[in-house]
Structures are given as C-alpha cells and as structure tokens.
Write a protein that holds these residues in place. Sequence first.
Motif, PDB file in Angstrom:
ATOM      1  N   CYS A  41       0.841  -1.194   0.000  1.00 34.07           N
ATOM      2  CA  CYS A  41       0.000   0.000   0.000  1.00 34.07           C
ATOM      3  C   CYS A  41       0.871   1.237   0.000  1.00 34.07           C
ATOM      4  CB  CYS A  41      -0.945   0.018   1.201  1.00 34.07           C
ATOM      5  SG  CYS A  41      -0.126   0.208   2.804  1.00 34.07           S
ATOM      6  N   LYS A  42       0.239   2.390   0.046  1.00 41.25           N
ATOM      7  CA  LYS A  42       0.910   3.680   0.236  1.00 41.25           C
ATOM      8  C   LYS A  42       0.921   3.991   1.728  1.00 41.25           C
ATOM      9  CE  LYS A  42       1.284   5.068  -4.129  1.00 41.25           C
ATOM     10  NZ  LYS A  42       2.604   5.220  -4.738  1.00 41.25           N
ATOM     11  N   VAL A  43       1.921   4.726   2.192  1.00 39.92           N
ATOM     12  CA  VAL A  43       1.988   5.119   3.604  1.00 39.92           C
ATOM     13  C   VAL A  43       0.701   5.830   4.005  1.00 39.92           C
ATOM     14  CG1 VAL A  43       3.179   6.555   5.293  1.00 39.92           C
ATOM     15  CG2 VAL A  43       4.504   5.244   3.641  1.00 39.92           C
ATOM     16  N   ALA A  76      -1.812  -7.103   9.546  1.00 43.81           N
ATOM     17  CA  ALA A  76      -2.300  -5.824  10.045  1.00 43.81           C
ATOM     18  C   ALA A  76      -1.149  -4.830  10.015  1.00 43.81           C
ATOM     19  CB  ALA A  76      -2.839  -5.968  11.465  1.00 43.81           C
ATOM     20  N   LEU A  77      -1.361  -3.696   9.361  1.00 42.19           N
ATOM     21  CA  LEU A  77      -0.363  -2.635   9.304  1.00 42.19           C
ATOM     22  C   LEU A  77      -0.772  -1.526  10.258  1.00 42.19           C
ATOM     23  CD1 LEU A  77       0.166  -2.273   5.455  1.00 42.19           C
ATOM     24  CD2 LEU A  77       1.609  -3.508   7.079  1.00 42.19           C
ATOM     25  N   VAL A  78       0.145  -1.121  11.112  1.00 42.70           N
ATOM     26  CA  VAL A  78      -0.103  -0.080  12.102  1.00 42.70           C
ATOM     27  C   VAL A  78       0.910   1.034  11.874  1.00 42.70           C
ATOM     28  CG1 VAL A  78      -0.169   0.494  14.551  1.00 42.70           C
ATOM     29  CG2 VAL A  78      -0.911  -1.773  13.788  1.00 42.70           C
ATOM     30  N   ARG A  79       0.424   2.287  11.874  1.00 50.50           N
ATOM     31  CA  ARG A  79       1.346   3.415  11.679  1.00 50.50           C
ATOM     32  C   ARG A  79       1.372   4.283  12.921  1.00 50.50           C
ATOM     33  NH1 ARG A  79       1.432   8.771   8.802  1.00 50.50           N
ATOM     34  NH2 ARG A  79      -0.779   8.514   8.298  1.00 50.50           N
ATOM     35  N   GLU A  80       2.592   4.614  13.323  1.00 52.59           N
ATOM     36  CA  GLU A  80       2.835   5.595  14.388  1.00 52.59           C
ATOM     37  C   GLU A  80       3.772   6.635  13.808  1.00 52.59           C
ATOM     38  OE1 GLU A  80       4.367   3.630  17.907  1.00 52.59           O
ATOM     39  OE2 GLU A  80       2.360   3.688  18.756  1.00 52.59           O
ATOM     40  N   GLY A  81       3.222   7.786  13.426  1.00 54.59           N
ATOM     41  CA  GLY A  81       4.033   8.817  12.798  1.00 54.59           C
ATOM     42  C   GLY A  81       4.583   8.334  11.476  1.00 54.59           C
ATOM     43  N   SER A  82       5.899   8.322  11.346  1.00 57.35           N
ATOM     44  CA  SER A  82       6.516   7.890  10.095  1.00 57.35           C
ATOM     45  C   SER A  82       6.847   6.397  10.077  1.00 57.35           C
ATOM     46  CB  SER A  82       7.791   8.704   9.840  1.00 57.35           C
ATOM     47  OG  SER A  82       8.735   8.465  10.870  1.00 57.35           O
ATOM     48  N   GLY A  98      10.048   5.688  -0.633  1.00 57.68           N
ATOM     49  CA  GLY A  98       9.224   6.791  -1.116  1.00 57.68           C
ATOM     50  C   GLY A  98       7.927   6.820  -0.330  1.00 57.68           C
ATOM     51  N   ASP A  99       6.814   6.693  -1.031  1.00 56.26           N
ATOM     52  CA  ASP A  99       5.495   6.673  -0.396  1.00 56.26           C
ATOM     53  C   ASP A  99       4.916   5.261  -0.272  1.00 56.26           C
ATOM     54  OD1 ASP A  99       5.477   9.435  -0.177  1.00 56.26           O
ATOM     55  OD2 ASP A  99       4.567   9.706  -2.149  1.00 56.26           O
TER      56      ASP A  99
END
Length: 105
Positions: free
Chosen positions: A7-9, A28-34, A94-95
């Motif tokens: 996916c994209k960020v 499962a993808l989890v985002r914390e900031g960057s 990249g993204d």
Amino acid sequence: MSFEKVCKVEDVPDEGVIGVEVDGIPVALVREGSEVYAVHDVCSHAEVRLSEGEVYDGTLECWLHGSCFDIRTGKPTGPPATRPVPTYRVKIEGDDVYVSLSKES
C-alpha cells in the motif's frame, strides 16, 4: 528476503490500522508517525482480525476480548491472550509500504 508492495503510507491512518494480504497471509499494518509496523492479522487468543481493533500506546487491541499486542514485538501485554502474534519486516521506499513475510518473532 523478498518484500511485496502492499500500500501507500498514506493508506495507513496515523495511530491507526488497516488489514492487507501478502501472498494470502492476513497482515495488520499499524502506523505511528513515520513508522509502519506489521503483525499477523489474527488474534492468538480468539482468531479474529486484529485490524478491526484499536491502536493506542504502541499496542493493537483485539476488539473481541480486549487482548493487546505490542506492535513492535507481537507479544501480548495483558490477558486473555498469552501467545504472541508473528511480526513481519516492513520497509518504506518513497510513499510505498513493503512487507516481507519472513517472521521476526
């Protein structure tokens, strides 16, 4: 080690989670900031999708019984789960977000 673009960020909400599949494996993808983390998308206690749960303080909470898992290690941080969920390597170019199914834990 091979990585697959998933996916994209920007597709992963900050302090949120989405479910994807990598070669038929639920992740499962989890985002914390960057930073983006990847864990197996099935609770080790109740076998339901963790991506339907909530993210807070570096954990992913299972919506069914409230088990929480550390998004970095996959280890449960409280009952009722006692077994960790696998974690997977993530790289961002990249993204784009890439995941390797090679298990880290």
